[in-house]
Design a protein around this motif. Structure first.
Motif, short mmCIF file in Angstrom:
data_model
loop_
_atom_site.label_atom_id
_atom_site.label_comp_id
_atom_site.label_asym_id
_atom_site.label_seq_id
_atom_site.Cartn_x
_atom_site.Cartn_y
_atom_site.Cartn_z
N GLN A 120 46.96 19.46 2.56
CA GLN A 120 47.94 20.24 3.32
C GLN A 120 48.15 21.59 2.64
OE1 GLN A 120 51.63 18.29 4.16
NE2 GLN A 120 52.64 20.20 4.73
N TRP A 121 48.28 21.59 1.32
CA TRP A 121 48.43 22.84 0.57
C TRP A 121 47.24 23.76 0.81
CZ3 TRP A 121 45.46 23.80 -4.11
CH2 TRP A 121 45.77 25.01 -4.72
N MET A 122 46.04 23.21 0.74
CA MET A 122 44.85 24.05 0.94
C MET A 122 44.79 24.60 2.35
SD MET A 122 41.89 22.20 -1.31
CE MET A 122 40.74 23.56 -1.20
N ARG A 123 45.11 23.77 3.33
CA ARG A 123 45.04 24.23 4.73
C ARG A 123 46.11 25.27 5.05
NH1 ARG A 123 44.28 18.59 5.74
NH2 ARG A 123 46.50 18.45 6.14
N GLU A 124 47.31 25.06 4.56
CA GLU A 124 48.42 25.91 4.97
C GLU A 124 48.61 27.16 4.11
OE1 GLU A 124 51.96 23.65 5.40
OE2 GLU A 124 51.06 22.29 6.85
N MET A 125 48.40 27.04 2.83
CA MET A 125 48.72 28.16 1.95
C MET A 125 47.56 29.13 1.74
SD MET A 125 51.84 27.62 1.40
CE MET A 125 52.28 28.69 0.06
N LEU A 126 46.40 28.63 1.43
CA LEU A 126 45.31 29.51 1.04
C LEU A 126 44.64 30.26 2.19
CD1 LEU A 126 43.97 27.25 -1.76
CD2 LEU A 126 45.24 29.36 -2.00
N PRO A 127 44.34 29.62 3.31
CA PRO A 127 43.70 30.38 4.40
C PRO A 127 44.59 31.48 4.96
CG PRO A 127 43.32 28.06 4.70
CD PRO A 127 44.32 28.20 3.58
N ALA A 128 45.89 31.41 4.76
CA ALA A 128 46.79 32.44 5.26
C ALA A 128 46.50 33.80 4.63
CB ALA A 128 48.24 32.04 4.99
N LYS A 129 45.77 33.83 3.53
CA LYS A 129 45.46 35.08 2.85
C LYS A 129 44.28 35.80 3.49
CE LYS A 129 47.45 33.42 -1.39
NZ LYS A 129 47.24 32.99 -2.74
N VAL A 130 43.61 35.17 4.44
CA VAL A 130 42.49 35.79 5.14
C VAL A 130 43.05 36.70 6.23
CG1 VAL A 130 40.47 35.36 6.58
CG2 VAL A 130 40.97 33.86 4.69
N THR A 131 42.53 37.90 6.34
CA THR A 131 43.08 38.85 7.31
C THR A 131 42.60 38.56 8.72
OG1 THR A 131 41.26 40.36 6.84
CG2 THR A 131 43.31 40.67 5.60
N PHE A 132 41.46 37.92 8.90
CA PHE A 132 40.96 37.63 10.24
C PHE A 132 40.25 36.29 10.25
CE2 PHE A 132 37.41 37.64 13.26
CZ PHE A 132 38.12 37.74 14.43
#
Length: 137
Positions: A120-132
């Motif tokens: 859940q942490w990997m799905r929700e927190m880290l991909p949010a840093k991608v601009t597109f």
């Protein structure tokens, strides 16, 4: 035999990560000292440095140091481990990466998460840093 056990666990972790994140992960076949065991094709996960360990006896402090060394100053160390005979994988991460407001100093505290919480942490927190991200609104 230990090398085969480690390689099999790395392949298993790559499959589990792919299923959990929707991003293709693969075992780095010819990794050298300092390389992550498993890598993602998605740039959002490029900073994640994964160390995989499957052993009879847990050596968490030594494994964590290895994960930190692999990640370097800019990476996010993640230790995925399983003790022989235990159920499920555990994931050790730096508390700073979970909550930088509460844990402002990187490398001071760690947190062990169960597989589902870690994914859940990997799905929700880290991909949010991608601009597109195509297909995500």
């Amino acid at each position: 035999m230990q090398r085969n056990k480690g390689a099999a666990f790395e392949r298993k972790v790559a499959i589990l990560l792919t299923e959990a994140t929707g991003t293709t992960w693969r075992r780095r076949v010819r990794n050298q000292a300092g390389d992550s065991d498993v890598v993602a094709d998605e740039p959002a996960f490029a900073r994640i440095s994964i160390e995989c360990k499957h052993a009879n006896v847990l050596c968490l402090p030594a494994w964590w140091r290895q994960a930190q060394d692999q990640a370097g100053a800019e990476g996010v160390p993640v230790l995925i481990y399983r003790q022989t005979g235990a159920r499920g994988e555990s994931v050790l991460v730096d508390a700073h990466h979970l909550s930088p407001n509460i844990f402002p100093v990187r490398g001071r505290h760690t947190v062990t998460l169960g597989w589902e919480a870690a994914m859940q942490w990997m799905r929700e927190m880290l991909p949010a840093k991608v601009t597109f991200s195509p297909g995500i609104i």
